[in-house]
Scaffold this motif. Structure first.
Motif, PDB file in Angstrom:
ATOM      1  N   PRO A  91       0.814  -1.208   0.000  1.00 42.13           N
ATOM      2  CA  PRO A  91       0.000   0.000   0.000  1.00 42.13           C
ATOM      3  C   PRO A  91       0.852   1.266   0.000  1.00 42.13           C
ATOM      4  N   PHE A  92       2.170   1.105   0.181  1.00 46.10           N
ATOM      5  CA  PHE A  92       3.047   2.279   0.280  1.00 46.10           C
ATOM      6  C   PHE A  92       3.751   2.457  -1.050  1.00 46.10           C
ATOM      7  N   VAL A 323      -0.984   9.442   1.890  1.00 52.11           N
ATOM      8  CA  VAL A 323      -2.058   8.503   2.248  1.00 52.11           C
ATOM      9  C   VAL A 323      -1.699   7.149   1.646  1.00 52.11           C
ATOM     10  N   PRO A 324      -1.511   6.114   2.459  1.00 57.33           N
ATOM     11  CA  PRO A 324      -1.254   4.791   1.879  1.00 57.33           C
ATOM     12  C   PRO A 324      -2.456   4.336   1.064  1.00 57.33           C
ATOM     13  N   VAL A 325      -2.188   3.543   0.049  1.00 62.51           N
ATOM     14  CA  VAL A 325      -3.219   3.230  -0.935  1.00 62.51           C
ATOM     15  C   VAL A 325      -4.449   2.583  -0.299  1.00 62.51           C
ATOM     16  N   HIS A 326      -4.243   1.745   0.699  1.00 61.08           N
ATOM     17  CA  HIS A 326      -5.401   1.065   1.299  1.00 61.08           C
ATOM     18  C   HIS A 326      -6.313   2.020   2.049  1.00 61.08           C
ATOM     19  N   LEU A 338      -3.016  -1.349   8.333  1.00 57.57           N
ATOM     20  CA  LEU A 338      -1.595  -1.618   8.107  1.00 57.57           C
ATOM     21  C   LEU A 338      -0.784  -0.539   8.826  1.00 57.57           C
ATOM     22  N   PRO A 339      -0.440  -0.787  10.077  1.00 57.34           N
ATOM     23  CA  PRO A 339       0.105   0.278  10.931  1.00 57.34           C
ATOM     24  C   PRO A 339       1.446   0.844  10.491  1.00 57.34           C
ATOM     25  N   VAL A 340       2.306   0.034   9.911  1.00 55.27           N
ATOM     26  CA  VAL A 340       3.611   0.569   9.508  1.00 55.27           C
ATOM     27  C   VAL A 340       3.441   1.567   8.371  1.00 55.27           C
ATOM     28  N   SER A 341       2.683   1.191   7.355  1.00 56.89           N
ATOM     29  CA  SER A 341       2.443   2.106   6.238  1.00 56.89           C
ATOM     30  C   SER A 341       1.743   3.375   6.703  1.00 56.89           C
ATOM     31  N   GLU A 342       0.803   3.226   7.619  1.00 57.21           N
ATOM     32  CA  GLU A 342       0.074   4.392   8.103  1.00 57.21           C
ATOM     33  C   GLU A 342       0.990   5.316   8.898  1.00 57.21           C
TER      34      GLU A 342
END
Length: 374
Positions: A91-92, A323-326, A338-342
């Motif tokens: 997502p990143f 903003v991560p894609v998800h 997805l906490p890391v990407s967020e």
């Protein structure tokens, strides 16, 4: 030539001027050569560029296209992926990675990323494989290759296709092999800001599979091998002759330019190594990073503050990706957390870099970062 003094309001995130000045006479000759032929679509320049890019990358087939987005779409279609299938990715990344999956009717399944490399967390990706999973798209983000041994092991175990999103990593290496040549497909973008950039949109698929290459070549020209004999429902996704000609001029310089980016990254590490409140980008021991971006993490919720202070001094920065894609409106319904990407989306900040960036500019940028975070 003596460099002009560094002044405020003159520091873009990427300055293409030096590159253009270096090559302008060659580029103009290349344009004139195309004009003289009167052939502007799918001529000798495209064919030669495909051959030269394939030779440089060390891959059997290269199919030039009109964008990196189409490279992803055509790679998925060439491997038969469509409605009802699932494709695991990160997502990143830029939206196009997931968008391509949706464009073919498949469903993107998002695995979180590593906080160090920003690339796909393969342990989590492995947990997401289902009977519907047909492919995985690892993204060599910011020019740092993904752990491709891990990707291939996962793909082999479950019979998955691998389409490498190499949009930001032309010339990057994984254990001595070029990124984009290790999976079933490599998907490249020649958007002007890329390490190898055109003067408009452009893209390419690479593969060692002759059947995949033939199918991609058909799909880019309305599903035909021979004009007016359409065998598939395809696209108009051809790279223009002018773009191919200019990319041919630039290709011989890509290693030199990538080394310039690596040298610039080393300077930033020296200048910012002791800075408090930031985390510098990682480079794994297997990776030949080409630093499409030099992306720091700004801790303690101070990213936007730092960005504003730098822009106040005339230093451009970019947030890839806010903003991560998800979490985008179009994919929220999938319900991923997805906490890391967020967290990364709230911390990352890309600072000016390029193959010919003035070291004095880097010193000013680094000093400004250190001062702003005191």
């Amino acid at each position: 030539m003596e460099q002009p003094p560094v002044t405020m309001n003159r520091i873009p995130i990427l300055d293409l001027g030096p590159e253009m000045n270096q090559l302008k006479p060659q580029l103009m000759r290349a344009v004139e050569d195309v004009l003289d032929t009167g052939t502007f679509i799918m001529g000798e320049q495209v064919k030669q560029f495909e051959r030269e890019a394939a030779e440089y990358l060390g891959v059997e087939h290269a199919v030039a296209l009109n964008s990196g987005t189409d490279a992803l779409v055509l790679a998925l279609l060439s491997s038969g992926i469509g409605p009802g299938d699932e494709v695991i990715t990160t997502p990143f990344t830029f939206f196009a990675t997931a968008e391509a999956i949706s464009q073919v009717g498949a469903v993107p399944v998002f695995a979180d990323v590593e906080a160090t490399t920003f690339n796909l967390d393969l342990d989590q990706a492995a947990e997401l494989v289902t009977a519907k999973t047909k492919a995985i798209i690892p993204v060599h983000l910011f020019g740092h290759p993904v752990d491709m041994d891990g990707v291939l092991e996962l793909a082999d175990r479950h019979g998955l296709y691998v389409a490498e999103d190499t949009a930001q990593a032309f010339g990057a290496e994984y254990k001595g092999r070029r990124a984009g040549t290790i999976g079933d497909f490599g998907c490249f973008s020649f958007f002007p800001s890329k390490n190898l950039g055109a003067f408009g949109d452009g893209g390419m698929i690479t593969t060692n599979n002759a059947v995949f290459a033939e199918r991609a070549a058909m799909l880019r020209t309305h599903g035909s091998k021979k004009k007016y004999m359409n065998e598939l429902v395809g696209f108009n996704s051809r790279l223009d002759e002018l773009q191919a000609a200019m990319l041919r001029v630039k290709l011989p310089y890509i290693d030199q330019w990538n080394e310039g980016r690596r040298a610039a990254a080393d300077r930033y590490r020296a200048l910012l190594g002791g800075a408090q409140g930031i985390v510098l980008p990682a480079e794994a021991d297997y990776a030949g990073h080409v630093y499409h971006q030099f992306t720091i993490r700004v801790l303690d919720g101070r990213r936007d503050e730092l960005k504003a202070k730098l822009e106040g001094k005339g230093i451009s920065t970019m947030v890839y990706y806010p903003v991560p894609v998800h979490r985008l409106p179009v994919y929220r319904y999938l319900g991923f957390s997805l906490p890391v990407s967020e967290r990364l989306a709230s911390e990352v900040l890309s600072i000016p870099i390029g193959p010919m960036i003035d070291p004095a500019v880097q010193e000013l940028v680094a000093d400004s970062i250190i001062e702003a975070l005191r």
